[in-house]
Design an enzyme around this catalytic site. Structure first.
Site, PDB file in Angstrom:
ATOM      1  N   GLU A 136       0.832  -1.208   0.000  1.00  0.00           N
ATOM      2  CA  GLU A 136       0.000   0.000   0.000  1.00  0.00           C
ATOM      3  C   GLU A 136       0.864   1.256   0.000  1.00  0.00           C
ATOM      4  OE1 GLU A 136      -3.337   0.660   2.429  1.00  0.00           O
ATOM      5  OE2 GLU A 136      -4.029  -1.423   2.408  1.00  0.00           O
TER       6      GLU A 136
ATOM      7  N   SER B 248       5.398 -19.554  -1.745  1.00  0.00           N
ATOM      8  CA  SER B 248       5.311 -21.013  -1.639  1.00  0.00           C
ATOM      9  C   SER B 248       4.731 -21.631  -2.898  1.00  0.00           C
ATOM     10  CB  SER B 248       4.454 -21.486  -0.449  1.00  0.00           C
ATOM     11  OG  SER B 248       4.907 -20.925   0.752  1.00  0.00           O
TER      12      SER B 248
ATOM     13  N   ASP C 261      -5.841  -9.506   0.967  1.00  0.00           N
ATOM     14  CA  ASP C 261      -5.738  -8.125   1.423  1.00  0.00           C
ATOM     15  C   ASP C 261      -6.433  -8.008   2.776  1.00  0.00           C
ATOM     16  OD1 ASP C 261      -5.415  -5.461   1.742  1.00  0.00           O
ATOM     17  OD2 ASP C 261      -6.535  -4.850  -0.029  1.00  0.00           O
TER      18      ASP C 261
ATOM     19  N   ASP D 162      -5.372  -2.757   6.059  1.00  0.00           N
ATOM     20  CA  ASP D 162      -5.572  -1.439   5.458  1.00  0.00           C
ATOM     21  C   ASP D 162      -4.808  -0.394   6.248  1.00  0.00           C
ATOM     22  OD1 ASP D 162      -7.125  -2.178   3.337  1.00  0.00           O
ATOM     23  OD2 ASP D 162      -9.031  -1.505   4.188  1.00  0.00           O
TER      24      ASP D 162
END
Length: 826
Positions: free
Chosen positions: A195, A264, A336, A339
């Site tokens: 971000e 991974s 996600d 924030d």
């Protein structure tokens, strides 16, 4: 003269003897902490006897009369072999590293105090099920039993590192294990640096150019492959056999560039795509390479049966591995789940921030960081309604925080009722894919893709809490957003059923390389920043090239070093450079360029440690990206330390005008993309010549791509680093299935620093033929023969057996530790 010589000789011999005596004494003291694996001890806290059988590779097979006794044995074994590693991870989670390392770890301590990971862990203990609390308590008792043995037996303080640093070791608590899970979740999160980097880049670039540099992943996602017959119509109907970087010197800082978050590979084949009719699973989690490895192999004999695989010292669970009925692997989902918020301060009272309801006072608490050889630091920890407030010195936040504002973060890992560790324990006891998916419901963070196989079924389920965002979220969670706007705030969490799930695909094969799983509209999108756009293409080719697979074909794919990225980008970048012009004179830059291009023209993209082409290719693409972005981004270009393949492709295909990157804005002439490719190749060849010589044909990729498995503390001390650090020539690269992510910066930019520290391949047609390996050895003691004994096998792509047969473990055991219950005091 003769007399002087005799005295000098005597002095030299005397000093040599004294030095030898010092070395012997130091070796003796350090060696005291080497555990004796062949002992019988009486210990408190167990109901019956516990037996720890260490096989020839020092993998402990732990047997007990009850599950708590087995977890007790695991805690005892972890502490025997990895006490220093465990206590340092705990100190990091607690924000107490500076008490022994001084000022260099203050930044880490400050960040962890502000996030309050340890406080959240303490409060999470009460949220655990009775079964999980029993496991945590028994594990902690096992760790403490070894601490008691160290203290009463004067066993060299438990680890040689404690002779150099504080020997005080607090007793292990159940909350400590929960805190280590949270610490790993923080280390594996890519969303905070992503971000911030996107926000910083957007300040310098127009929207179209930002889309070039940080593009959305194209396509609808790949997880389950189509039926084999659909790929080859002529085969339809045929019958197949059933079958902001760390502070200087601080290796513990948990937030680094997004490239170094967890990665991974995992893939599975159902009976219809297996040559033997049993399911297959391969998994290799990618984390930072260290000495010792973060992974520790262990087998537990639980009341539901045997479980064997990879554990992390300090956490009482086999996190990747298999039981008699189930196999499971993990890959980072890149969900996600975090924030960043910009909080507007009240100009009249900086303790208040704007909210949708008006100005409100932030919650705060004081904390003191004690620092070795320095005065303590007092912190004021603050929380907005969105989450903890972080100063601008972390993750580059200062670069995107306006005056009169502060930043805070919301993250699913900041839960005080986190039952992730209970989900991991329940997974070990699951007997089927269905039960394993149900066990994942309690998992919070780090979000992972859980690949599963039982005797008949294969599946992939994303586990971890997924935030529910408002449809009108201003940045869609991609960049920091105003914290006082109601639409930007989380609306709780989605139900577990909303997490992606793929069960028994018709094509019989599924897998994940951190690639895009699916295409769903915001806010059910999972993430915009997926971890891989390259390895998935090579994986799909290897999986689809066979009708049926075997354990050996899965191993072959796991160790594959062919770079799809090199094979796709080189024809684009070098399109105007191949075989152009007459042969140049020897010794000229033009001749050097021609020699390099001749080598690359015949190369198949295999990133073999023995070849020169991978080094030329890697240095060229590195130099090319820097030339493309440095005039637009300035110092920010240094944040893009790895080649971004989608960016290079967009530029050289001129997608949406992306070839504009090729022109150097500060120059008068108009540079073309061919010009940039040629100049970047010259840059790369000059660097190679200065570092490795001008004989390109004799270059070895492995000389540059050495696996750097360094001890986080002793590895920095001259004299001790040769004993503790492990360096190995390795194949693979940033974008190969056998991934070896390079450092990207510094004098050794192509060192392999982030790779598969654990590899496992499980065959449920013959479970005892399953295999696994870790990148170092089981012991964290540099003087132990098990410190690096598995490392050479790992480097060569070899494995050790993964058997649940207790007789095989006993047959070549290096020792058997028996723990007997201590009689109650009268």
């Amino acid at each position: 003269m003769a007399t002087t010589f005799r005295w000098l000789l005597r002095l030299f011999l005397g000093l040599a003897c004294l030095a030898a005596l010092v070395v012997i004494v130091l070796y003796w003291f350090a060696g005291r902490s080497l555990p004796d694996y062949d002992r019988t001890l009486t210990v408190p806290g167990i109901t019956s006897g516990v037996e720890i059988v260490r096989d020839s590779s020092s993998v402990p097979h732990i047997f007990g009369a009850s599950d708590p006794d087995v977890f007790y044995g695991l805690g005892f074994a972890h502490a025997q072999d990895r006490l220093w590693q465990m206590t340092m991870m705990r100190r990091a989670a607690q924000g107490r590293l500076s008490e022994i390392f001084g000022r260099r770890t203050v930044k880490t301590d400050e960040l962890l105090r502000r996030l309050d990971l340890y406080g959240l862990s303490v409060r999470s203990v009460e949220a655990q099920s009775a079964q999980t609390r029993a496991a945590l308590s028994a594990y902690a008792a096992g760790v403490n039993a070894w601490l008691d043995e160290v203290n009463t037996g004067a066993l060299g303080r438990g680890a040689p590192e404690f002779f150099l640093f504080s020997p005080q070791i607090a007793r292990w608590q159940p909350a400590d294990s929960i805190a280590l899970v949270k610490l790993m979740a923080l280390r594996m999160s890519a969303q905070l640096p992503n971000e911030v980097l996107r926000a910083r880049s957007s300040l310098l670039l127009e929207d179209d150019r930002l889309r070039d540099l940080m593009p959305d992943v194209p396509g609808g996602g790949i997880t389950a492959l189509p039926e084999y017959a659909a790929l080859f119509p002529k085969m339809r109907g045929m019958q197949f056999a059933a079958a902001e970087r760390a502070q200087e010197g601080d290796a513990f800082y948990p937030v680094g560039p997004a490239d170094f978050a967890g990665a991974s590979n995992a893939w599975a084949a159902g009976p219809s795509r297996s040559a033997t009719g049993g399911t297959l699973l391969a998994n290799d989690p990618h984390l930072e390479l260290t000495a010792p490895s973060i992974w520790y192999l262990a087998r537990l004999e639980l009341d539901t049966g045997g479980v064997i695989g990879g554990t992390i010292p300090g956490i009482p669970a086999v996190l990747v591995g298999r039981s008699e009925r189930l196999g499971w692997g993990l890959t980072s989902s890149y969900m996600d789940d975090l924030d960043v918020y910009i909080e507007r301060l009240d100009p009249d009272d900086p303790q208040r921030v704007a909210t949708p309801e008006g100005m409100q006072t932030m919650r705060k608490r004081n904390s003191i960081i004690r620092i070795k050889d320095s005065e303590p630091i007092s912190l004021t920890l603050r929380w907005s309604q969105n989450g903890p407030v972080l100063p601008g010195g972390h993750a580059g936040l200062a670069q995107i925080t306006p005056p009169g504002h502060v930043t805070s973060i919301a993250w699913t890992g900041l839960s005080d009722s986190d039952r992730s560790i209970g989900a991991a324990i329940a997974l070990m006891k699951a007997g089927s894919v269905e039960e394993a998916i149900a066990a994942g419901k309690d998992f919070v963070a780090p979000s992972q893709n859980l690949t599963l196989v039982d005797a008949e079924t294969i599946a992939l389920k994303t586990i971890g809490a997924m935030p529910r965002r408002d449809q009108d979220h201003q940045s869609l969670g991609r960049m920091p957003s105003p914290g006082w706007v109601a639409a930007n705030r989380w609306k709780g969490l989605f139900d577990y059923a909303s997490n992606p799930e793929f069960v028994a695909p018709s094509g019989g094969i599924l897998g994940n390389t951190n690639n895009k799983l699916l295409e769903r509209p915001f806010p059910l999108h999972v993430t915009y920043d997926w971890g891989d756009t390259q390895r998935i293409h090579r994986w799909r080719r290897l999986m689809q090239s066979r009708e049926v697979h075997t354990r050996e074909s899965f191993i072959e794919a796991q160790l594959d070093t062919v770079s799809f990225t090199a094979r796709s980008l080189l024809p684009l970048v070098a399109a105007d450079l191949w075989y152009t012009g007459a042969a140049a004179a020897d010794g000229t830059p033009e001749r050097q360029r021609q020699r390099a291009l001749e080598l690359l023209a015949g190369w198949n993209g295999e990133m073999s440690e023995h070849l020169p082409e991978p080094l030329i290719y890697a240095a060229w693409l590195n130099a090319l990206q820097q030339r493309l972005i440095e005039d637009e981004l300035g110092p920010l270009a240094g944040e893009f330390i790895h080649v971004q393949p989608l960016f290079i492709e967009r530029v050289y295909r001129d997608i949406d005008g992306a070839s504009a990157w090729c022109d150097i804005r500060q120059s008068a002439r108009l540079e073309t993309c061919s010009d940039m490719a040629r100049m970047a190749l010259d840059d790369a060849l000059i660097w190679i010549s200065e570092r490795y010589g001008r004989a390109f044909e004799s270059l070895r990729w492995g000389d540059a791509h050495q696996a750097a498995q360094d001890h986080p503390v002793l590895g920095e001390i001259i004299g001790l680093n040769w004993l503790t650090n492990i360096r190995q020539s390795t194949s693979g690269g940033d974008n190969t299935l056998r991934r070896g992510l390079t450092r990207g910066t510094g004098p050794d930019p192509f060192q392999n620093v982030h790779a598969a520290g654990y590899r496992g391949v499980y065959d449920f047609a013959d479970p005892d033929s399953s295999v696994f390996i870790i990148s170092t050895g089981q012991s964290g003691h540099p003087l132990s023969r098990h410190y690096d004994d598995l490392g050479e096998l790992w480097r060569r792509g070899e494995y050790i057996p993964m058997s649940l047969d207790p007789q095989l473990a006993r047959a070549a055991a290096v020792g058997v530790t028996r723990l007997l219950p201590r009689p109650a005091a009268r």
